[in-house]
Each structure stands twice: as structure tokens, then as C-alpha cells.
Design a protein around this motif. Structure first.
Motif, mmCIF file in Angstrom:
data_model
loop_
_atom_site.group_PDB
_atom_site.id
_atom_site.type_symbol
_atom_site.label_atom_id
_atom_site.label_comp_id
_atom_site.label_asym_id
_atom_site.label_seq_id
_atom_site.Cartn_x
_atom_site.Cartn_y
_atom_site.Cartn_z
ATOM 1 N N LYS A 32 3.527 17.435 0.322
ATOM 2 C CA LYS A 32 2.727 17.667 0.681
ATOM 3 C C LYS A 32 1.258 16.926 0.650
ATOM 4 N N ALA A 33 0.312 16.929 2.204
ATOM 5 C CA ALA A 33 -0.452 16.629 2.458
ATOM 6 C C ALA A 33 -1.783 16.791 1.844
ATOM 7 N N SER A 34 -0.917 18.170 1.003
ATOM 8 C CA SER A 34 -2.388 18.300 0.110
ATOM 9 C C SER A 34 -2.888 17.703 -1.227
ATOM 10 N N GLU A 35 -1.139 17.242 -1.122
ATOM 11 C CA GLU A 35 -1.460 16.505 -2.601
ATOM 12 C C GLU A 35 -2.009 15.129 -2.441
ATOM 13 N N THR A 36 -2.314 13.802 -1.456
ATOM 14 C CA THR A 36 -2.562 13.249 -1.224
ATOM 15 C C THR A 36 -4.221 12.882 -1.993
ATOM 16 N N THR A 37 -5.078 14.050 -1.962
ATOM 17 C CA THR A 37 -6.527 14.078 -2.223
ATOM 18 C C THR A 37 -6.315 13.465 -3.762
ATOM 19 N N GLN A 38 -5.358 13.241 -4.199
ATOM 20 C CA GLN A 38 -5.359 12.703 -5.913
ATOM 21 C C GLN A 38 -5.339 10.778 -5.698
ATOM 22 N N LEU A 39 -5.252 10.356 -4.130
ATOM 23 C CA LEU A 39 -5.000 9.296 -4.467
ATOM 24 C C LEU A 39 -6.406 8.825 -4.638
ATOM 25 N N PRO A 40 -6.883 7.733 -5.402
ATOM 26 C CA PRO A 40 -8.310 6.903 -6.052
ATOM 27 C C PRO A 40 -8.686 6.719 -4.488
ATOM 28 N N ARG A 63 0.521 -1.268 -0.331
ATOM 29 C CA ARG A 63 0.713 0.098 -0.407
ATOM 30 C C ARG A 63 0.895 1.180 -0.213
ATOM 31 N N MET A 64 1.940 1.008 0.381
ATOM 32 C CA MET A 64 2.992 2.458 0.679
ATOM 33 C C MET A 64 3.266 3.152 -0.660
ATOM 34 N N HIS A 65 3.541 1.374 -1.482
ATOM 35 C CA HIS A 65 4.234 2.354 -2.822
ATOM 36 C C HIS A 65 3.604 2.335 -3.525
ATOM 37 N N PHE A 66 1.894 1.658 -3.708
ATOM 38 C CA PHE A 66 1.334 2.537 -4.436
ATOM 39 C C PHE A 66 1.147 4.051 -4.656
ATOM 40 N N HIS A 67 0.847 4.472 -2.918
ATOM 41 C CA HIS A 67 0.456 5.731 -2.428
ATOM 42 C C HIS A 67 1.772 6.803 -3.106
ATOM 43 N N ASP A 68 2.714 5.929 -2.790
ATOM 44 C CA ASP A 68 4.110 7.029 -3.124
ATOM 45 C C ASP A 68 3.743 7.151 -4.916
ATOM 46 N N CYS A 69 3.343 6.401 -5.675
ATOM 47 C CA CYS A 69 3.516 6.453 -7.045
ATOM 48 C C CYS A 69 2.843 6.972 -7.221
ATOM 49 N N PHE A 70 1.079 7.089 -7.040
ATOM 50 C CA PHE A 70 -0.295 7.981 -7.340
ATOM 51 C C PHE A 70 0.254 8.916 -7.416
ATOM 52 N N ILE A 71 1.638 9.494 -6.463
ATOM 53 C CA ILE A 71 2.236 11.517 -6.022
ATOM 54 C C ILE A 71 2.723 11.720 -6.327
ATOM 55 N N ARG A 72 3.472 12.373 -7.633
ATOM 56 C CA ARG A 72 4.752 13.062 -7.992
ATOM 57 C C ARG A 72 5.438 11.292 -8.913
ATOM 58 N N GLY A 73 5.314 10.382 -8.836
ATOM 59 C CA GLY A 73 5.653 8.966 -9.334
ATOM 60 C C GLY A 73 6.321 8.450 -8.256
ATOM 61 N N CYS A 74 6.653 7.554 -8.746
ATOM 62 C CA CYS A 74 7.731 6.724 -7.414
ATOM 63 C C CYS A 74 9.002 7.217 -6.957
ATOM 64 N N ASP A 75 8.931 8.083 -6.263
ATOM 65 C CA ASP A 75 10.218 8.789 -5.519
ATOM 66 C C ASP A 75 10.870 8.876 -3.958
ATOM 67 N N ALA A 76 9.087 8.210 -3.329
ATOM 68 C CA ALA A 76 9.520 8.072 -1.839
ATOM 69 C C ALA A 76 9.608 9.326 -1.026
ATOM 70 N N SER A 77 8.446 9.938 -1.691
ATOM 71 C CA SER A 77 7.983 10.984 -1.069
ATOM 72 C C SER A 77 7.400 10.825 0.409
ATOM 73 N N VAL A 78 6.711 9.523 -0.254
ATOM 74 C CA VAL A 78 5.731 8.778 0.658
ATOM 75 C C VAL A 78 5.857 8.571 2.461
ATOM 76 N N LEU A 79 7.249 8.468 2.051
ATOM 77 C CA LEU A 79 8.358 8.445 3.249
ATOM 78 C C LEU A 79 8.411 9.862 3.571
ATOM 79 N N LEU A 80 8.967 10.759 3.621
ATOM 80 C CA LEU A 80 9.678 12.047 4.282
ATOM 81 C C LEU A 80 8.376 13.162 5.154
#
Length: 344
Positions: A178-186, A87-104
Motif C-alpha cells: 500500500k502506497a499509504s504505508e510509505t509514510t512510515q519511511l524515515p 535503497r530498494m531493500h531498505f525501503h522494503d524492510c521498513f514497511i511490513r518487514g523484508c517481504d518484497a512488497s516494494v516490488l509489487l
């Protein structure tokens, strides 16, 4: 043509699984959407380097085994780890591509992705931290956190009884989260058209939609993600009519109307730690949690794929592996972080 697109196409011919490619009959509107999404993917991919199976062949040849060992060690202690990593990888890739931004981590006035509402239940970040530490000990400053997360997601699926695949490497880590960009997740409430739009914007087809949603065979969901289906659904129905009545009744007992516990919820299917095709069988029985999954029966093409995957685990796992490679090849990022939680 973007070099990363050329290399990714070549890689898809070399993977251990065979892609199940079917060309859907689509409207001119969807053709336009695909054209626009290809531009988006081109721009994202051009920000990163080309991916390659042998990217670390000389600089960090043991990276695969190091990550695999870290995931295996964590999984032996906590069977919920595989679902969390996937799930973590999927959520990462859907925002700005697979760039580990979800880990920051969030910092100062900036609220990071991991603290956005859809990511509030993400966990097992320590697994990536542990893998990164061991990789840094072996080959410092070489392997990105994004590549480690992509490898960990692959291992999570394989250790759960699912397929394995060769992961193209060479991703870079992003500097923006940016937390605000998580609205892009399905959303779990999406209908079939919303799913189509969300995935197509990332260069993913309806075949990919069905295959990737099969990842819901692993894990657990909180009541908040499906509460609207079991009470006060609309002015006509108290319960979503697309849900089997007996299944809805069982969920109502798990998710009481009042005093609902913060962690109340249930598993995604009958075998939540095993990667199998059970979830597709449950879709056909109208016994799945998310309306977005049930929505797969609302269009002929996706309904056919659900039926196909429900009848053959092998067919599903081949399609899933191919779609995961496609998803994880959406790149973006600028650096190789020393610490996955902070930018350099």
C-alpha cells in the motif's frame, strides 16, 4: 521464544564481520519504546519462517551466484544500480518487514508501495526481475523475491567497494502493498528523536541508525529532499545554520529557486558510486544534504559514532554489515511469488 529470533541470534555469531555492540545509556521512555518495538518485531517475524544460511542448500544451491551474476551484469552497464538496489531493500524492510512488497505493481484501486511519494525515484526493478527469471529457470518455485532482493543489496554494496556478509535466507513474499504505508519511511528531515523512534519500532538501535544511514555514501538526491534547508529555512535563517554556508551556496546553484528541473539534484557525496566512509567526514564538515544525517551530531552517542566511522572505514563497514543483517532479518510474508511484480 520465536524460533526465527533464536536462529538469527546464532547467525549473528557466525557472520564474517564482527558486530560492534555498545550498550547506550537510555531513558526509561526509550526502554519502553524498545519494549513495544520488540513486540512489533516479534509479530512481524512470527509471520514468516525462520532464517538460515543454508536454507537453499538442497533446493537451490546456486542462488547466491545467480543473483550475484545478475547484479554484476547490470552494474557493468549502469553504475547507479548499486545505490538503487540498496535503497530498494531498505525501503522494503521498513514497511511490513523484508517481504518484497516494494516490488509489487499497483493494481485496480490499490496503489502499491512503489508508487508512494517516497518511492517515486526508486529504479532498477529490472535487475530483480532478471535475477528472478534466472533463479526460476534453475529452481522453479523455490526462492522468494524477498531473498533475491536481500542478496542483491548485499552484492550491490560489495561491488561498490563495501563489505560482504552471509545473508540469512528463508524470507517469504508478502501479498499486501500500500502506497499509504510509505509514510512510515524515515524522512530526510527527521531530527534525532524521530530517527530513534522510527528505527526502534523495528528493533534497531541507535548504533544501527548511524551505521545504516552510512548507506547514503552511495547515490543521488533530488533537490526536493533538501530544498527546505537552503531557502526559507525558518523565520530567522534563510539557510539551515547547521549547513556550511559555502556548501549551501553550491546547492542553491544546483537547485534554482524557480523553474527547477524535475530531475535536478546532486550526488550524496564526492564518491557516489564507491562505498566508503566519506559521508561521515562530510557530516563533520556540515556538508551533507539531509538534515536527518546532520542530526547525528546532535546527540553525544551518535556524534561519537560519526567521528569513529569518519576516522575508520573498516570500523564503519563492519558495523554496517552487522546492521544490514539485523535489518534484513525482519521478516514477513506468506508465499514465494512466481513473478516479483504480482501475487500468485
Amino acid at each position: 521464544m520465536n524460533p526465527s529470533k533464536i536462529e538469527t541470534s546464532e547467525l549473528l555469531c557466525k557472520i564474517k564481520v564482527e558486530s560492534q555492540v555498545r550498550l547506550p545509556s537510555i531513558s526509561m521512555v526509550f526502554v519502553a519504546a524498545l519494549f513495544l518495538s520488540s513486540i512489533v518485531i516479534f509479530l512481524i517475524s512470527s509471520a514468516g519462517n525462520a532464517l538460515s544460511l543454508n536454507y537453499y542448500e538442497k533446493t537451490c544451491p546456486d542462488v547466491d551466484s545467480i543473483v550475484t551474476n545478475a547484479v554484476n551484469k547490470a552494474m557493468m552497464k549502469d553504475r547507479k544500480v548499486p545505490a538503487a538496489l540498496l535503497r530498494m531493500h531498505f525501503h522494503d524492510c521498513f514497511i511490513r518487514g523484508c517481504d518484497a512488497s516494494v516490488l509489487l505493481n499497483s493494481k485496480g484501486n490499490n496503489k502499491a508501495e512503489k508508487d508512494g511519494p517516497p518511492n517515486a525515484s526508486l529504479h532498477a526493478f529490472y535487475v530483480i526481475d532478471n535475477a528472478k527469471k534466472e533463479v526460476e529457470d534453475s529452481c522453479p518455485g523455490v526462492v522468494s523475491c524477498a531473498d533475491i532482493l536481500a542478496l542483491a543489496a548485499r552484492d550491490a554494496v560489495a561491488f561498490s567497494g563495501g563489505p560482504t556478509w552471509d545473508v540469512p535466507k528463508g524470507r517469504k513474499d508478502g501479498r499486501t502493498s500500500k502506497a499509504s504505508e510509505t509514510t512510515q519511511l524515515p524522512s530526510p528531515t527527521f531530527n534525532i528523536y524521530q530517527l530513534q523512534q522510527s528505527f526502534s519500532q523495528r528493533g534497531l538501535s541507535m548504533d544501527d541508525v548511524v551505521a545504516l544511514l552510512g548507506g547514503h555514501t552511495l547515490g543521488f538526491s533530488h533537490c526536493s529532499s533538501f530544498q527546505s534547508r537552503i531557502r526559507n529555512f525558518n523565520a530567522t535563517h534563510d539557510i539551515d545554520p547547521s549547513m556550511h554556508p559555502s556548501f549551501a551556496a553550491s546547492l542553491r546553484s544546483v537547485c534554482p529557486k524557480t523553474n527547477m528541473a524535475k530531475n535536478a539534484g546532486t550526488t550524496m557525496d564526492h564518491s557516489p558510486t564507491t562505498f566508503d566512509n566519506t559521508y561521515f567526514k562530510l557530516i563533520l564538515q556540515k556538508k551533507v544534504l539531509f538534515s536527518s544525517d546532520q542530526a547525528l551530531l546532535s546527540a553525544p552517542k551518535t556524534r561519537d559514532l560519526v567521528t569513529k566511522f569518519a576516522s575508520s572505514k573498516a570500523t564503519f563497514t563492519k558495523a554496517f554489515a552487522s546492521s544490514m543483517i539485523k535489518l534484513s532479518s525482519i521478516t514477513g510474508g506468506q508465499e514465494v511469488r512466481k513473478d516479483c511484480r504480482v501475487v500468485n
